[in-house]
Design an enzyme around this catalytic site. Structure first.
Site, PDB file in Angstrom:
ATOM      1  N   LYS A 200      25.638  37.670 -29.801  1.00 52.91           N
ATOM      2  CA  LYS A 200      25.726  38.279 -28.467  1.00 52.91           C
ATOM      3  C   LYS A 200      24.302  38.385 -27.930  1.00 52.91           C
ATOM      4  O   LYS A 200      23.565  39.310 -28.280  1.00 52.91           O
ATOM      5  CB  LYS A 200      26.372  39.666 -28.587  1.00 52.91           C
ATOM      6  CG  LYS A 200      27.181  40.137 -27.405  1.00 52.91           C
ATOM      7  CD  LYS A 200      26.415  40.220 -26.110  1.00 52.91           C
ATOM      8  CE  LYS A 200      25.470  41.394 -26.061  1.00 52.91           C
ATOM      9  NZ  LYS A 200      24.543  41.353 -24.899  1.00 52.91           N
ATOM     10  N   GLU A 276      16.965  46.422 -36.344  1.00 53.40           N
ATOM     11  CA  GLU A 276      15.548  46.230 -35.992  1.00 53.40           C
ATOM     12  C   GLU A 276      15.363  46.911 -34.651  1.00 53.40           C
ATOM     13  O   GLU A 276      15.788  46.382 -33.618  1.00 53.40           O
ATOM     14  CB  GLU A 276      15.223  44.730 -35.894  1.00 53.40           C
ATOM     15  CG  GLU A 276      15.426  43.954 -37.189  1.00 53.40           C
ATOM     16  CD  GLU A 276      14.338  44.209 -38.225  1.00 53.40           C
ATOM     17  OE1 GLU A 276      13.323  44.849 -37.902  1.00 53.40           O
ATOM     18  OE2 GLU A 276      14.515  43.760 -39.365  1.00 53.40           O
ATOM     19  N   CYS A 310       8.344  44.870 -29.786  1.00 53.24           N
ATOM     20  CA  CYS A 310       8.546  46.048 -30.633  1.00 53.24           C
ATOM     21  C   CYS A 310       7.329  46.272 -31.524  1.00 53.24           C
ATOM     22  O   CYS A 310       7.072  47.384 -31.962  1.00 53.24           O
ATOM     23  CB  CYS A 310       9.778  45.857 -31.486  1.00 53.24           C
ATOM     24  SG  CYS A 310       9.736  44.299 -32.379  1.00 53.24           S
ATOM     25  N   GLU A 407       7.898  54.421 -26.295  1.00 58.01           N
ATOM     26  CA  GLU A 407       7.606  52.984 -26.361  1.00 58.01           C
ATOM     27  C   GLU A 407       7.304  52.523 -24.926  1.00 58.01           C
ATOM     28  O   GLU A 407       8.129  52.702 -24.028  1.00 58.01           O
ATOM     29  CB  GLU A 407       8.841  52.270 -26.920  1.00 58.01           C
ATOM     30  CG  GLU A 407       8.625  50.813 -27.196  1.00 58.01           C
ATOM     31  CD  GLU A 407       9.838  50.175 -27.868  1.00 58.01           C
ATOM     32  OE1 GLU A 407      10.983  50.546 -27.566  1.00 58.01           O
ATOM     33  OE2 GLU A 407       9.627  49.262 -28.705  1.00 58.01           O
TER      34      GLU A 407
HETATM   35  P1  NAD Z   1      18.711  47.052 -25.766  1.00 59.56           P
HETATM   36  O1  NAD Z   1      18.961  47.996 -26.888  1.00 59.56           O
HETATM   37  O2  NAD Z   1      18.934  47.525 -24.390  1.00 59.56           O
HETATM   38  O3  NAD Z   1      19.606  45.747 -25.916  1.00 59.56           O
HETATM   39  C1  NAD Z   1      19.576  44.941 -27.083  1.00 59.56           C
HETATM   40  C2  NAD Z   1      20.874  44.169 -27.175  1.00 59.56           C
HETATM   41  O4  NAD Z   1      21.950  45.100 -27.336  1.00 59.56           O
HETATM   42  C3  NAD Z   1      21.218  43.354 -25.936  1.00 59.56           C
HETATM   43  O5  NAD Z   1      21.900  42.171 -26.340  1.00 59.56           O
HETATM   44  C4  NAD Z   1      22.157  44.258 -25.185  1.00 59.56           C
HETATM   45  O6  NAD Z   1      23.027  43.550 -24.325  1.00 59.56           O
HETATM   46  C5  NAD Z   1      22.927  44.887 -26.330  1.00 59.56           C
HETATM   47  N1  NAD Z   1      23.531  46.173 -26.017  1.00 59.56           N
HETATM   48  C6  NAD Z   1      23.100  47.120 -25.143  1.00 59.56           C
HETATM   49  N2  NAD Z   1      23.948  48.164 -25.140  1.00 59.56           N
HETATM   50  C7  NAD Z   1      24.926  47.889 -26.030  1.00 59.56           C
HETATM   51  C8  NAD Z   1      26.083  48.569 -26.479  1.00 59.56           C
HETATM   52  N3  NAD Z   1      26.411  49.781 -26.017  1.00 59.56           N
HETATM   53  N4  NAD Z   1      26.862  47.969 -27.407  1.00 59.56           N
HETATM   54  C9  NAD Z   1      26.535  46.765 -27.903  1.00 59.56           C
HETATM   55  N5  NAD Z   1      25.450  46.059 -27.531  1.00 59.56           N
HETATM   56  C10 NAD Z   1      24.653  46.621 -26.604  1.00 59.56           C
HETATM   57  O7  NAD Z   1      17.229  46.520 -25.984  1.00 59.56           O
HETATM   58  P2  NAD Z   1      16.431  45.497 -25.085  1.00 59.56           P
HETATM   59  O8  NAD Z   1      15.977  46.226 -23.864  1.00 59.56           O
HETATM   60  O9  NAD Z   1      17.166  44.208 -24.935  1.00 59.56           O
HETATM   61  O10 NAD Z   1      15.181  45.184 -26.027  1.00 59.56           O
HETATM   62  C11 NAD Z   1      14.081  45.997 -26.088  1.00 59.56           C
HETATM   63  C12 NAD Z   1      14.147  46.880 -27.319  1.00 59.56           C
HETATM   64  O11 NAD Z   1      14.303  46.077 -28.471  1.00 59.56           O
HETATM   65  C13 NAD Z   1      12.876  47.647 -27.544  1.00 59.56           C
HETATM   66  O12 NAD Z   1      13.163  48.965 -27.932  1.00 59.56           O
HETATM   67  C14 NAD Z   1      12.203  46.896 -28.694  1.00 59.56           C
HETATM   68  O13 NAD Z   1      11.304  47.650 -29.452  1.00 59.56           O
HETATM   69  C15 NAD Z   1      13.380  46.448 -29.471  1.00 59.56           C
HETATM   70  N6  NAD Z   1      13.031  45.311 -30.300  1.00 59.56           N
HETATM   71  C16 NAD Z   1      12.940  45.502 -31.644  1.00 59.56           C
HETATM   72  C17 NAD Z   1      12.575  44.442 -32.452  1.00 59.56           C
HETATM   73  C18 NAD Z   1      12.457  44.633 -33.930  1.00 59.56           C
HETATM   74  O14 NAD Z   1      12.437  43.640 -34.635  1.00 59.56           O
HETATM   75  N7  NAD Z   1      12.394  45.857 -34.437  1.00 59.56           N
HETATM   76  C19 NAD Z   1      12.320  43.190 -31.904  1.00 59.56           C
HETATM   77  C20 NAD Z   1      12.436  43.020 -30.535  1.00 59.56           C
HETATM   78  C21 NAD Z   1      12.807  44.110 -29.735  1.00 59.56           C
END
Ligand code: NAD
Length: 506
Positions: A200, A276, A310, A407
């Site tokens: 997804k 992650e 991240c 963040e």
């Molecule tokens: P997000 O949590 O908004 O979304 C991540 C994914 O989850 C997307 O595919 C989104 O569509 C999906 N999603 C959102 N709400 C959901 C729900 N209720 N149920 C199921 N899926 C859902 O994050 P983002 O804005 O896309 O990414 C940024 C975040 O990701 C930052 O906090 C960053 O630190 C983190 N990140 C972490 C790593 C790591 O390896 N630790 C790597 C990259 C990004």
């Protein structure tokens, strides 16, 4: 697919030179759902639009998966699980290796697609392609080395046979900030281990994932093994899949609040979970640091990917005796960074992902300034089109400013000073996050001593970029559970089985 975005602002030498390539790339990028090896429209025909954050223009219209589509993908992944798990490891390894080779051939397409939908400069996008491709190569190699053991029990009464089995169908949810690498970092180890998958991708950047899915089909991934469900509303897809008892694992990369929600949902079926999540990385510059290295490392750790990583250095903790010099040099380096459309030559900082992200960064800076921080460089949103924020350096930032506690996910570097090693460690650890940290010192024993005291899963010692497919990537505390990459990465997709055998020596 629409090609409206090829009508990009002029004068733009890069786009003029590459207009036909971009048009044909968008035409070749799938915009449907991949379910059971077939590209399909959503069952109710719904779609959503993908925007270029550098121009605000629509790049493509993509199918938006429904609950029913999610159920079909779950059926496909469950049906394919047994036969995929039974394939020889070498067969799975060869497919991943072919995918790595194909990614090399299509590298420039992927880089441009990443820049178009996510905004990062082309140089950063090429770096992501190299990094993302390495997961395919690394796990093609690990697939055939997923060893168990066969030993006598200590008492000599049993022979103990320990093997690793694929965990089963997996839901893989990825963020928008590394649209290729976050997908390969999950899909490659899952497939190597013998698991089938439903990917997804993020709503904001589905095109790279769809282009990658076509590459995997071309590399010979059998139907049902990789299903891809872009969706306007993520929960509409994730909820029915998480409720299905045939799903055995979720691997999520994204924000901590969404990760917590998904862990709660995963607990109903006691799913294996890899998380992650977010970070609030400290970058510590000690008084004995090589400041050239520290400035270069801080620029890389803070400004790469516009700070939308991240692993980004969120807080620059600098010893008070070198703070002025560090700030002067860091400010000069920031002023040299050219902001603009990532497709253009020489751009170091692209747009933020959307208006909401840009306004959130502006809000953090305004809060810091209200509390007494001083803007050394930047500090403003830039005129559109697109969602640009100027590379920014803040000094005298108080510890209670939101920019220190949250963040940032933008090109903003807050500097805070310290006077002792203990103080630096305490400041670094005073966050609920624990992903990446960075230390700059020329004293190796201090570096190792401090690394033992830092509560983070990753540490860069005199370097600002440490991600590597061969390394175990992951956090502690609210930055998550599990590791991606390295030998640890495939273990996340296997469960351990023990067979006790009658000892031949009894
Ligand atoms: P997000 O949590 O908004 O979304 C991540 C994914 O989850 C997307 O595919 C989104 O569509 C999906 N999603 C959102 N709400 C959901 C729900 N209720 N149920 C199921 N899926 C859902 O994050 P983002 O804005 O896309 O990414 C940024 C975040 O990701 C930052 O906090 C960053 O630190 C983190 N990140 C972490 C790593 C790591 O390896 N630790 C790597 C990259 C990004």
């Amino acid at each position: 697919m629409t090609t409206a975005d090829t009508d990009l602002p002029a004068p733009d030498a890069y786009v003029d030179r590459h207009r036909s390539h971009i048009e044909s790339l968008l035409d070749r990028t799938p915009t449907k759902l991949l379910i059971n090896g077939v590209w399909r429209d959503a069952t109710d025909g719904s779609t959503f639009e993908v925007e270029n954050p550098a121009t605000g223009r629509i790049l493509a219209t993509v199918a938006s998966a429904t609950r029913q589509d999610a159920e079909h993908a779950m059926d496909a992944a469950a049906d394919a699980q047994q036969s995929w798990a039974r394939t020889p490891a070498r067969y799975r390894s060869d497919i991943l290796r072919d995918a790595f080779d194909l990614l090399g051939e299509r590298a420039e397409d992927f880089a441009r697609l990443i820049t178009l939908e996510m905004g990062k400069p082309l140089a950063d996008a090429r770096g992501e392609v190299t990094y993302g491709a390495e997961f395919l190569r690394w796990f093609s190699e690990e697939a055939v080395r997923d060893y168990g053991r066969y030993v006598d029990s200590p008492e000599g009464t049993l022979r103990m046979l320990v093997t690793r089995r694929p965990v089963g169908p997996c839901l893989l949810v990825t963020p928008w900030n590394f649209p290729l690498a976050m997908a390969t970092r999950k899909v490659a180890p899952a497939l190597a281990a013998g698991c089938t998958t439903i990917l997804k991708p993020a709503r904001l950047t589905p095109l790279t994932a769809l282009y990658f899915a076509q590459l995997m089909v071309d590399a010979g991934v059998p139907r049902g093994v990789l299903n891809v469900l872009p969706a306007a509303t993520a929960a509409q897809v994730s909820t029915p899949i998480l409720e299905d008892p045939r799903l055995r694992k979720i691997s999520f990369t994204g924000s901590t609040p969404v990760g917590i929600e998904l862990m709660k949902a995963a607990s109903d079926n006691v799913l294996r979970s890899s998380m992650e999540l977010g970070g609030n990385g400290p970058l510590i510059v000690f008084e004995d640091a090589d400041l050239d290295k520290a400035v270069a490392g801080a620029i890389a750790a803070k400004m790469r990917n516009m700070g939308e990583a991240c692993t980004a250095a969120n807080r620059l903790l600098v010893h008070q005796s070198v703070a002025d010099e560090f700030i002067d040099r860091f400010a000069a380096a920031l002023r040299d960074l050219v902001v603009g459309n990532g497709l253009d030559d020489g751009i170091a900082v692209g747009p933020l992902i959307d208006a909401k992200a840009r306004d959130a960064v502006a809000g953090l800076v305004a809060d810091a300034v209200r509390r007494g921080a001083k803007v050394v460089v930047g500090g403003t949103s830039l005129d559109g089109p697109g969602y640009f924020y100027a590379p920014t350096l803040l000094r005298d930032v108080p510890a209670d400013a939101r920019v220190i506690r949250e963040e940032i996910f933008g090109p903003v570097a807050p500097v805070v000073t310290f006077s002792t090693e203990d103080e630096a460690v305490e400041m670094a650890n005073s966050t609920e996050y624990g992903l990446a940290s960075y230390v700059f010192t020329e004293d190796i024993s201090r570096g190792l001593r401090v690394s033992d005291r830092l509560e983070f899963g990753l540490l860069g010692l005199n370097v600002g970029v440490i991600s590597n497919a061969a390394a175990p990537f992951g956090g502690v505390k609210q930055s998550g559970l599990g590791r991606e990459g390295g030998p640890e990465g495939i273990a996340e997709y296997t469960s351990t089985r023990y067979i006790g055998l009658e000892s031949p020596w009894k």
